[in-house]
Scaffold this motif. Structure first.
Motif, mmCIF file in Angstrom:
data_model
loop_
_atom_site.group_PDB
_atom_site.id
_atom_site.type_symbol
_atom_site.label_atom_id
_atom_site.label_comp_id
_atom_site.label_asym_id
_atom_site.label_seq_id
_atom_site.Cartn_x
_atom_site.Cartn_y
_atom_site.Cartn_z
ATOM 1 N N TYR A 1 -30.520 110.643 -106.016
ATOM 2 C CA TYR A 1 -31.535 111.693 -106.092
ATOM 3 C C TYR A 1 -32.927 111.137 -105.778
ATOM 4 C CZ TYR A 1 -28.755 115.503 -108.065
ATOM 5 O OH TYR A 1 -27.864 116.516 -108.244
ATOM 6 N N TYR A 2 -33.072 109.823 -105.884
ATOM 7 C CA TYR A 2 -34.399 109.221 -105.773
ATOM 8 C C TYR A 2 -34.571 108.380 -104.515
ATOM 9 C CZ TYR A 2 -34.209 110.373 -110.761
ATOM 10 O OH TYR A 2 -34.057 111.017 -111.957
ATOM 11 N N ARG B 1 -32.018 109.319 -117.626
ATOM 12 C CA ARG B 1 -31.937 110.753 -117.376
ATOM 13 C C ARG B 1 -30.581 111.023 -116.741
ATOM 14 N NH1 ARG B 1 -35.967 109.960 -119.960
ATOM 15 N NH2 ARG B 1 -38.097 110.528 -119.417
ATOM 16 N N GLU B 2 -30.283 112.310 -116.559
ATOM 17 C CA GLU B 2 -28.923 112.668 -116.143
ATOM 18 C C GLU B 2 -28.583 112.390 -114.677
ATOM 19 O OE1 GLU B 2 -27.479 116.592 -117.315
ATOM 20 O OE2 GLU B 2 -28.969 116.551 -118.905
ATOM 21 N N LEU B 3 -29.625 112.198 -113.849
ATOM 22 C CA LEU B 3 -29.351 112.180 -112.413
ATOM 23 C C LEU B 3 -29.041 110.786 -111.875
ATOM 24 C CD1 LEU B 3 -32.225 114.559 -111.335
ATOM 25 C CD2 LEU B 3 -29.866 115.162 -111.831
ATOM 26 N N ALA C 1 -35.317 105.936 -114.822
ATOM 27 C CA ALA C 1 -34.869 107.325 -114.740
ATOM 28 C C ALA C 1 -33.353 107.398 -114.539
ATOM 29 C CB ALA C 1 -35.596 108.046 -113.606
ATOM 30 N N TYR D 1 -39.639 102.618 -112.407
ATOM 31 C CA TYR D 1 -39.517 104.000 -112.879
ATOM 32 C C TYR D 1 -38.191 104.589 -112.427
ATOM 33 C CZ TYR D 1 -41.286 108.681 -114.122
ATOM 34 O OH TYR D 1 -41.482 109.917 -114.679
ATOM 35 N N MET E 1 -42.336 106.727 -106.130
ATOM 36 C CA MET E 1 -42.522 106.178 -107.480
ATOM 37 C C MET E 1 -42.279 104.665 -107.504
ATOM 38 S SD MET E 1 -38.844 107.699 -108.352
ATOM 39 C CE MET E 1 -38.984 108.189 -110.010
ATOM 40 N N CYS F 1 -45.016 104.923 -114.723
ATOM 41 C CA CYS F 1 -44.857 106.349 -114.402
ATOM 42 C C CYS F 1 -46.211 107.031 -114.264
ATOM 43 C CB CYS F 1 -43.999 107.061 -115.445
ATOM 44 S SG CYS F 1 -44.761 107.299 -117.060
ATOM 45 N N GLN G 1 -43.033 109.817 -125.655
ATOM 46 C CA GLN G 1 -42.210 110.932 -125.178
ATOM 47 C C GLN G 1 -41.345 110.498 -123.991
ATOM 48 O OE1 GLN G 1 -41.966 114.123 -126.415
ATOM 49 N NE2 GLN G 1 -40.432 114.547 -124.856
ATOM 50 N N MET G 2 -41.908 109.640 -123.137
ATOM 51 C CA MET G 2 -41.142 109.125 -122.007
ATOM 52 C C MET G 2 -40.046 108.183 -122.483
ATOM 53 S SD MET G 2 -42.158 110.522 -119.293
ATOM 54 C CE MET G 2 -41.298 109.548 -118.071
#
Lengths: 133, 254
Positions: free
Chosen positions: B228-229, B222-224, B218, B214, B210, B169, B138-139
């Motif tokens: 953001y991290y 992913r969208e960001l 991400a 990871y 994290m 993760c 799923q990840m």
């Protein structure tokens, strides 16, 4: 969604009643650290309460691959569906405002869901600094 | 469309399985490997039920999580033969993880306190429910999978070596019902599946976050964007506070 949780820092005295109420309701009374609302004191007479902003384009929702973060149509709040969460913890780091709390014990995130339309923090705030209207 | 579960009429959708229909109707069928957000595996066999369709001569035992509903299906979740099979299944699972609380709770369900089978050596509490491999899938990583057959069947990274695809993760460790996947976190590193990951640290206060792998994953999937991290939760909140504080002063002094 006709109501919003309004935060009025100028009225806040930093008493922490909202944190206590939140921890009692949401953290099952375990620890005030599990409160989903925070108060930061910037000067002796200035306190700022912070909680989830329920962003329209929410970062937490964007990174979730399982649809475990869903907006409640009635309250407009984004809530965690524990059943669908796989515990990847990405939402916690992704939140730009620091309002996803990942519970490492349960392996699931926790966030403000506006108590399904009756936020305890606003109910208990004695100074009118948190209003649900 | 309607089906009957233990004699109770239940309305179902055509994409329902017996388990999802029962859950919605508030009928408890014990399960271990079922997860609404992951592909169904039918690996643990705990959700076994008996079904009967029109035209059949006798009832059949099936896993509730996999069996698609049919019109006028009859389901029996607590018949004698179901309870017997379920008890044996849970017994066999318990032989792999005898001291595990999640399984102890399940075994209470069939009123059977301890397994009659000798403990499986080297099982390490893994009951092969495949939640970890499905969570990994799923990840989008597919870093772990099933290897071996029969009694050598186990979950491991390809060739049992450090998994290239793993990003650290920790979803597999957190979703594991028996808690048998070792995830070790120190301020500097995260260790899982024998691979050591360097951790990202908050740019403001240096708190551990994290793994770097990871974060990179991400950002790419992913969208960001990367910014953001960069900060920990506490520092993000403090930054917002500074802005809000300015705002409240303006209100004060008009």
């Amino acid at each position: 969604m006709d109501k919003t949780l309004v935060v009025i820092p100028s009225k806040c005295t930093g008493c922490g009643t909202c944190k206590l109420a939140c921890a009692m309701i949401k953290g099952k009374g375990e620890a005030i650290a599990r409160s989903r609302i925070h108060i930061y004191t910037t000067s002796p007479d200035e306190h700022v309460q912070l909680t989830c902003l329920q962003c329209v384009e929410a970062a937490c929702v964007k990174v979730c691959t399982t649809g475990a973060l869903v907006r409640n149509e009635l309250t407009g709040a984004i809530a965690v569906n524990d059943d669908r969460c796989i515990g990847c913890a990405l939402c916690e780091t992704a939140c730009p405002f620091g309002h996803m709390h990942f519970d490492t014990q349960r392996g699931k995130p926790e966030k403000c869901d506006l108590c399904l339309g009756n936020p305890a923090c606003a109910q208990f705030c004695p100074h009118g600094a948190l209003v649900y209207r | 469309m309607f089906i009957r579960i233990d004699g109770k009429q239940v309305e179902v959708k055509k994409w329902d399985t017996v388990l999802s229909a029962a859950r919605r109707a508030g009928i408890q069928i014990p399960s271990l490997c079922y997860h609404p957000a992951l592909e169904t595996a039918g690996a643990c066999r705990v959700c076994i039920v008996e079904v009967f369709e029109k035209g059949w001569s006798e009832r059949k035992q099936v896993t509730a999580c996999e069996y698609k509903v049919q019109p006028d299906l009859e389901v029996y979740t607590r018949s004698e033969s179901v309870l017997k099979t379920r008890r044996t299944t849970i017994d066999l699972l318990m032989a792999r993880a005898p001291q595990n609380a999640a399984l102890q709770a399940l075994s209470k369900n069939v009123e059977y306190p301890q397994t009659i089978y000798p403990p499986v050596a080297d099982a390490g509490d893994c009951v092969l429910c495949l939640l970890c491999t499905r969570a990994c899938e799923q990840m989008g990583c597919n870093a772990i999978s099933v290897s071996g057959r029969g009694d050598t069947r186990k979950i491991e990274p390809p060739y049992g070596a450090n998994p290239d695809a793993c990003i650290g993760c920790g979803a597999c460790a957190r979703i594991c019902p028996t808690g048998c996947i070792a995830l070790t976190e120190t301020p500097a590193t995260i260790t899982i599946w024998g691979k050591v990951f360097e951790r990202l640290h908050c740019v403001t206060c240096g708190a551990p976050m994290m793994s770097i792998a990871y974060r990179d994953y991400a950002v790419a999937n992913r969208e960001l964007p990367e910014d953001y991290y960069t900060q920990c939760q506490e520092c993000k909140r403090k930054e917002v506070t500074a802005r809000f504080a300015g705002l409240s002063m303006k209100v004060h002094h008009g």
